[in-house]
Structures are given as C-alpha cells and as structure tokens.
Design a protein around this motif. Structure first.
Motif, short mmCIF file in Angstrom:
data_model
loop_
_atom_site.label_atom_id
_atom_site.label_comp_id
_atom_site.label_asym_id
_atom_site.label_seq_id
_atom_site.Cartn_x
_atom_site.Cartn_y
_atom_site.Cartn_z
N TRP A 37 0.83 -1.20 0.00
CA TRP A 37 0.00 0.00 0.00
C TRP A 37 0.87 1.26 0.00
CZ3 TRP A 37 -5.30 0.28 -0.44
CH2 TRP A 37 -5.97 -0.95 -0.47
N HIS A 38 2.12 1.11 -0.44
CA HIS A 38 2.98 2.27 -0.61
C HIS A 38 2.43 3.13 -1.74
CE1 HIS A 38 6.72 1.45 1.86
NE2 HIS A 38 5.95 0.41 2.08
N TRP A 39 2.46 4.44 -1.54
CA TRP A 39 1.90 5.36 -2.54
C TRP A 39 2.85 5.59 -3.70
CZ3 TRP A 39 4.96 9.51 -3.55
CH2 TRP A 39 5.92 9.85 -2.59
N SER A 40 4.14 5.29 -3.52
CA SER A 40 5.15 5.72 -4.49
C SER A 40 5.36 4.70 -5.61
CB SER A 40 6.48 5.97 -3.79
OG SER A 40 7.11 4.74 -3.48
N SER A 41 6.19 5.09 -6.56
CA SER A 41 6.52 4.23 -7.70
C SER A 41 7.72 3.34 -7.43
CB SER A 41 6.80 5.10 -8.94
OG SER A 41 7.88 5.99 -8.68
N ASP A 42 8.10 3.19 -6.18
CA ASP A 42 9.27 2.37 -5.82
C ASP A 42 9.19 0.98 -6.46
OD1 ASP A 42 11.47 1.27 -3.96
OD2 ASP A 42 9.72 0.01 -3.53
N PHE A 43 10.32 0.54 -7.03
CA PHE A 43 10.34 -0.80 -7.63
C PHE A 43 11.22 -1.76 -6.86
CE2 PHE A 43 13.78 1.52 -9.78
CZ PHE A 43 14.84 0.64 -9.63
N THR A 44 11.88 -1.30 -5.77
CA THR A 44 12.76 -2.19 -5.03
C THR A 44 11.98 -3.24 -4.24
OG1 THR A 44 12.88 -0.70 -3.11
CG2 THR A 44 14.52 -0.39 -4.86
N GLU A 45 10.80 -2.87 -3.76
CA GLU A 45 9.98 -3.81 -2.99
C GLU A 45 9.51 -4.99 -3.85
OE1 GLU A 45 6.06 -3.85 -0.02
OE2 GLU A 45 6.40 -2.16 -1.36
N PRO A 46 8.90 -4.74 -5.03
CA PRO A 46 8.52 -5.90 -5.86
C PRO A 46 9.73 -6.68 -6.39
CG PRO A 46 8.13 -3.85 -7.04
CD PRO A 46 8.43 -3.48 -5.62
N LEU A 47 10.86 -6.00 -6.59
CA LEU A 47 12.07 -6.71 -7.03
C LEU A 47 12.54 -7.66 -5.93
CD1 LEU A 47 14.41 -7.24 -8.95
CD2 LEU A 47 15.54 -5.17 -8.06
N ALA A 48 12.53 -7.19 -4.69
CA ALA A 48 12.94 -8.04 -3.56
C ALA A 48 11.99 -9.22 -3.42
CB ALA A 48 12.98 -7.22 -2.28
#
Length: 369
Positions: free
Chosen positions: A96-107
């Motif tokens: 439910w992070h609002w940002s476009s971060d891609f490190t979480e799905p990569l991990a």
C-alpha cells in the motif's frame, strides 16, 4: 486444518498515509481461519497506530522500499529486503505504498513471493511505475480509468477492487442545526460542506467562487480539513467570512455532515487527482446529496447520478448544480439523498471488498504452489 495463507501488508506508516484505515479494515475483517495477516511499516507514530496494535496481529518495523542511491550499493539494500521477506516466509505481499518504488517488488521476486500493489492515485509519469508494475504479480485498481490509462498492455495482471467501507459505521443522519464544535446554523440556511486536506488540486476555490457568484446570504459553507498549507492560507485570506468557515482538521466528521444539505468535492483534473475519494462516499452513506467534478474516481462514485457531476474547474457549471439543489423541494432533496445512500450502500461495502481480496489471495497462492 489447512495452513493459513500468510499475507504481509506493507505501508509507510499509519500517521500520514491515507490508506492506513483501509489496511486496518482489511486486516481486521479478513477471514483469520484462512489467512494470517501481518503488517509492515516504518514507524509507530500517530494516535491511530494504537488501534492498529489492538488488532493483535504481528507488526514489523522495517523499511521495505530502498533508496536508489548510491547505485553501487542498491543491490545490497534490495537483498536485505529480500532476506526479510524470505525469513518470515510470507506467502503474499500486498503493498500500500503510494510511491513508484520498484525495489519492494524486485525483492519479492528475488524471494519467490507473489507481490501485488494497490494503485491508489492517478499519478504516473516515470519509468519506475512501469518497472513496479512489470515486477508485480497482480495490480489492484480502484477506479474505472486506471486500467485503460496505465495498464493497457498488462490487462491480465489487473483486477478492479473498489475500497470498501463498513456500512454499519454510517446511516442517514438527522439534520442538525449545531454541532459538537460549537458551530450553529439557522433553519433556513442552505449548508454546503467539503472535506479535504487543503492543497491546490482539491479545487476549493472553484466551490467558493461558485458560492460567491450565487450571492445568497443564506448559504453557509464549511471547509473541513488541514488548512496549514500556503494554498489554504491564501483561500482563508480571500474567502473566509461569517458564511465561509474553515474549521481546520476535525475528527468528528459526522457532526459536519449532519449540518449539511449538500456535500461538494470540486477536485481539479490535474496533478495527483483522486483514485477513489472516500469523503463523498461517506457523505452519501450519511444521507447527504453529493455534487462532484467529472474526473477519475469521482465520476465512479456518482456514476448513477450523472446530473450531479460538473465539469472540473468550471465555476459556472458548479453554480448551476448548487442552484438546482437549492430549487428542489424538501421531499425531492430527501428522495435524492436516499437514492444516493442506497447506491453507496450497495457498491462500497467492506464485505464485498474483503471477499474480492480473499479470492485474489487464494488464487495467487494456488498459482504459486
């Protein structure tokens, strides 16, 4: 007894993150005989966190979105997140992070764990959103425009699940002429309420200009929400008077809806915009007429009430809608509000939302196996 599916909900915090209540409701109402919910956030600040703790589910304090720089050590930081996911043996990660971060799905992908995120707002504009989406197993959208605008080339990943509310928390409010904060109105006043944190995209000046042009001394306007921004200060300097009241941020929203004849959401069609605005749904569930701008999210909420959508940013169109409500007889207003209450009660139940999430989780976990 079959092993429960261990679902991790990740969210930056429960203090400033607008999705905190949604995550709380998901964790509270999900079937605990089938699922084992966990929460991960970065800190425990804010009064609401006490309610989250009272859910008695595991809460992890860990940063699951790594900063990109310095790039030379990014792989190490992503690997630490992967190790956290792997160590706890989560079956599904729902971000439910609002940002476009891609490190979480990569991990998550490196850990071999299915990952989904809920797209909460109409923001895009950088490659990281595409990377986040490509790395995700599934993507949950909350309005009808998101799929076409953002995910037209990955429709197989996308499922629409509107945010649900606990209908039992609401009900048609009796009209009141004073509230717990000491505000009072006359019985022949026409009261407009808008609830929003005051930033420029909310378009509050459109509403206030429309009211100014109507020029009726019996109109009272309550603007409820955080009013510390420069935008809010400018609005107050220009519009605040005995009939336009800026209340600041308030907890007892129902006491303002009880004063209202109509609720207005005048968000502009620019910037971050709305994903699925909650305030107008709460107003409908409280038995209040809602008028909203014709933009993503708002037009879904009012899809059965096209006559009460106005062109975003149009003072003249909103003015006409307000005058139309004012011209309705009391019984006509009551019937319109009742229809809005019924539609919202059917469309935005927490039970429906929970059921759709549970079906999705079970399917993802089955496909993983």
């Amino acid at each position: 007894m079959a092993k429960r599916v261990k679902v991790l909900y990740t969210i930056p915090n429960f203090d400033t993150a607008g999705s905190g209540k949604v995550v709380y409701d998901l964790v509270k109402h999900i079937d605990k005989t089938k699922f084992e919910p966990h929460i991960c956030c970065m800190h425990n600040k804010g009064e609401f966190f006490k309610q989250v703790e009272a859910l008695n589910v595991p809460i992890h304090m860990f940063r699951v979105a790594a900063t990109y720089r310095p790039f030379v050590t990014l792989a190490y930081r992503v690997w630490k997140i992967r190790q956290f996911f792997k160590h706890h043996q989560f079956d599904i990660i729902h971000s439910w992070h609002w940002s476009s971060d891609f490190t979480e799905p990569l991990a998550a992908k490196l850990a071999g764990i299915p990952f989904l995120y809920t797209k909460k707002a109409m923001s895009w504009g950088n490659k990281a959103w595409r990377w986040r989406s490509q790395l995700s197993t599934k993507i949950v959208t909350i309005n009808s425009d998101m799929k076409a605008q953002f995910f037209s080339n990955m429709t197989d990943k996308v499922i629409s699940i509107p945010i649900g509310l606990n209908i039992n928390d609401f009900g048609i409010l009796e009209k009141r002429y004073n509230n717990s904060d000491g505000y009072s109105i006359d019985k022949d006043d026409f009261v407009i309420v808008s609830i929003a944190n005051l930033v420029a995209v909310k378009g509050i000046e459109v509403l206030l200009e429309a009211v100014k042009q109507i020029d009726n001394s019996k109109i009272k306007v309550f603007i409820v929400g955080d009013d510390a921004s420069d935008y809010a200060i400018d609005l107050k300097e220009q519009y605040a008077n005995s009939t336009v009241i800026f209340t600041g941020k308030k907890q007892d929203i129902k006491s303002y809806l009880a004063l209202a004849d109509v609720f207005v959401i005048p968000t502009k069609d620019e910037g971050r915009k709305e994903g699925q605005p909650i305030a107008p749904i709460e107003a409908m569930l409280s038995g209040r007429i809602v008028i909203g701008s014709r933009i993503s999210g708002v037009k879904d909420v009012l899809s059965s009430f096209q006559d009460w959508l106005f062109e975003s940013g149009s003072v003249s169109d909103l003015k006409k809608k307000l005058e139309s409500v004012m011209q309705l007889h009391q019984e006509e207003r009551r019937q319109l509000a009742k229809r809005m209450f019924e539609i919202a009660s059917e469309s935005y139940t927490i039970e429906k939302s929970i059921q759709m999430h549970e079906i999705l989780y079970l399917k993802m976990n089955k496909n993983r196996a």
